[in-house]
Design an enzyme around this catalytic site. Structure first.
Site, PDB file in Angstrom:
ATOM      1  N   ASP A   7       0.860  -1.199   0.000  1.00  0.00           N
ATOM      2  CA  ASP A   7       0.000   0.000   0.000  1.00  0.00           C
ATOM      3  C   ASP A   7       0.886   1.236   0.000  1.00  0.00           C
ATOM      4  O   ASP A   7       2.082   1.169   0.336  1.00  0.00           O
ATOM      5  CB  ASP A   7      -0.941   0.031   1.214  1.00  0.00           C
ATOM      6  N   SER A   8       0.280   2.376  -0.337  1.00  0.00           N
ATOM      7  CA  SER A   8       1.016   3.639  -0.290  1.00  0.00           C
ATOM      8  C   SER A   8       1.360   4.013   1.151  1.00  0.00           C
ATOM      9  O   SER A   8       2.233   4.845   1.369  1.00  0.00           O
ATOM     10  CB  SER A   8       0.165   4.745  -0.903  1.00  0.00           C
ATOM     11  N   CYS A  70      -4.295  -1.384  -2.318  1.00  0.00           N
ATOM     12  CA  CYS A  70      -4.370   0.054  -2.575  1.00  0.00           C
ATOM     13  C   CYS A  70      -5.209   0.227  -3.836  1.00  0.00           C
ATOM     14  O   CYS A  70      -4.811  -0.235  -4.916  1.00  0.00           O
ATOM     15  CB  CYS A  70      -2.957   0.595  -2.793  1.00  0.00           C
ATOM     16  N   GLU A 162      -3.106   9.394   7.578  1.00  0.00           N
ATOM     17  CA  GLU A 162      -1.657   9.139   7.713  1.00  0.00           C
ATOM     18  C   GLU A 162      -1.074   9.977   8.853  1.00  0.00           C
ATOM     19  O   GLU A 162      -0.158   9.548   9.550  1.00  0.00           O
ATOM     20  CB  GLU A 162      -0.918   9.478   6.407  1.00  0.00           C
ATOM     21  N   CYS A 194     -11.071   2.923  -0.898  1.00  0.00           N
ATOM     22  CA  CYS A 194      -9.686   3.232  -0.532  1.00  0.00           C
ATOM     23  C   CYS A 194      -9.432   2.473   0.752  1.00  0.00           C
ATOM     24  O   CYS A 194     -10.263   2.505   1.673  1.00  0.00           O
ATOM     25  CB  CYS A 194      -9.526   4.736  -0.297  1.00  0.00           C
ATOM     26  N   HIS A 196      -7.546   2.949   3.130  1.00  0.00           N
ATOM     27  CA  HIS A 196      -7.422   3.752   4.352  1.00  0.00           C
ATOM     28  C   HIS A 196      -8.795   3.977   5.013  1.00  0.00           C
ATOM     29  O   HIS A 196      -8.869   4.197   6.219  1.00  0.00           O
ATOM     30  CB  HIS A 196      -6.831   5.140   4.045  1.00  0.00           C
TER      31      HIS A 196
END
Ligand code: DGL
Length: 270
Positions: A7-8, A70, A162, A194, A196
């Site tokens: 993932d990012s 992701c 984040e 997403c 996240h």
């Protein structure tokens, strides 16, 4: 026999957690490209190069199969990677298809023509790059007809998550849901497109109301990976240990990850 999860940043941990519970005997190596997150505001070439670099790092860890946990990388880079870059003895899988199969009540590999499904009004919450790619609508159109999708690019939300700024993240969720509802007042289902966003699932559900079914990917990807590995065990790579790798600051990333998953997640420098 390790499997890689890419993932990012922190979002893919929601998928990593679910797959580790579903497949407790398999070591998973996680790669979070925190130094370059968010991907959702980057251009396609940039997302492609960063994703290939992360996946190569996971191959070095003995992972012959990597899941792109992701949506942004799955939407912007996966097809190009599969067509031009992934060698024959490796596999890279994305996270869109298991979600769309669940939404359209299909079994894996059901390639029958698109058909009418129960859901007619679907809200999609995703990063600006995922929304711009229209990959979700494209994959859905292969499987279903007559589904109206209204997509909301959730600018700023990945950064807030984040940064561990929950207050800002909640405020952004409320305002993105309100913006979506102005265009689609009564969605039947909402897709958190997403990885996240499951970290803010309660905020989404509260803002959408109890009648809207919220689909998130973690458990759907876990089921689909279990099924894939049962059919293709040769893609269990040689890696033997679970690890968490980051391009960011391992101490900072470990603290945030531990806070999100409520168990110790020790990141190391990638
Ligand atoms: N978790 C990624 C996704 O699913 C985050 C994207 C980003 O870095 O913007 O799209």
């Amino acid at each position: 026999m390790a499997v890689g999860i890419f993932d990012s940043g922190l979002g893919g941990l929601t998928v990593c957690d679910a797959v580790s519970k579903a497949l407790p005997d398999i070591p998973f190596v996680y790669f979070g490209d925190n130094a370059h997150a968010p991907y959702g505001v980057r251009d396609t070439d940039d997302i492609f190069s960063l994703t290939c670099a992360g996946v190569e790092r996971l191959w070095d860890e003995g992972c012959d199969l990597v899941v792109l946990a992701c949506n942004t990388a799955s939407a912007a880079a996966l097809r190009r990677m599969q067509e031009t870059w992934v060698p024959a003895d490796k596999r890279v899988l994305g996270v869109f298809v298991p979600l769309i199969e669940a939404l359209t009540e299909r079994q894996w590999g059901d390639n029958s023509p698109p058909r009418e499904v129960a859901l007619k009004h679907v809200a999609l919450f995703a990063t600006p790059a995922t929304v711009a790619s229209r990959a979700f609508q494209r994959e859905l159109a292969f499987r279903a007809v007559g589904v109206d999708v209204e997509a909301q690019p959730c600018g700023g939300l990945v950064d807030a998550i984040e940064d561990g700024d929950e207050i800002l993240a909640e405020a952004l969720v409320r305002s993105h849901v309100e913006a979506l509802k102005r265009r689609m007042p009564r969605p039947e289902a909402a897709v958190l497109g997403c990885t996240h966003y499951p970290l803010m699932q309660k905020a989404f559900q509260d803002a959408l109301g109890p009648d809207v079914g919220v689909y998130s990917q973690a458990s759907l990807v876990a089921d689909s990976l279990t099924d894939y590995l049962a059919r293709r065990p040769e893609f269990l790579g040689e890696g033997k240990t679970s690890r968490f790798l980051t391009t960011g600051d391992p101490v900072r990333v470990s603290t945030k990850a531990t806070q999100f998953l409520r168990r110790r997640i020790p990141f190391e420098a990638a």
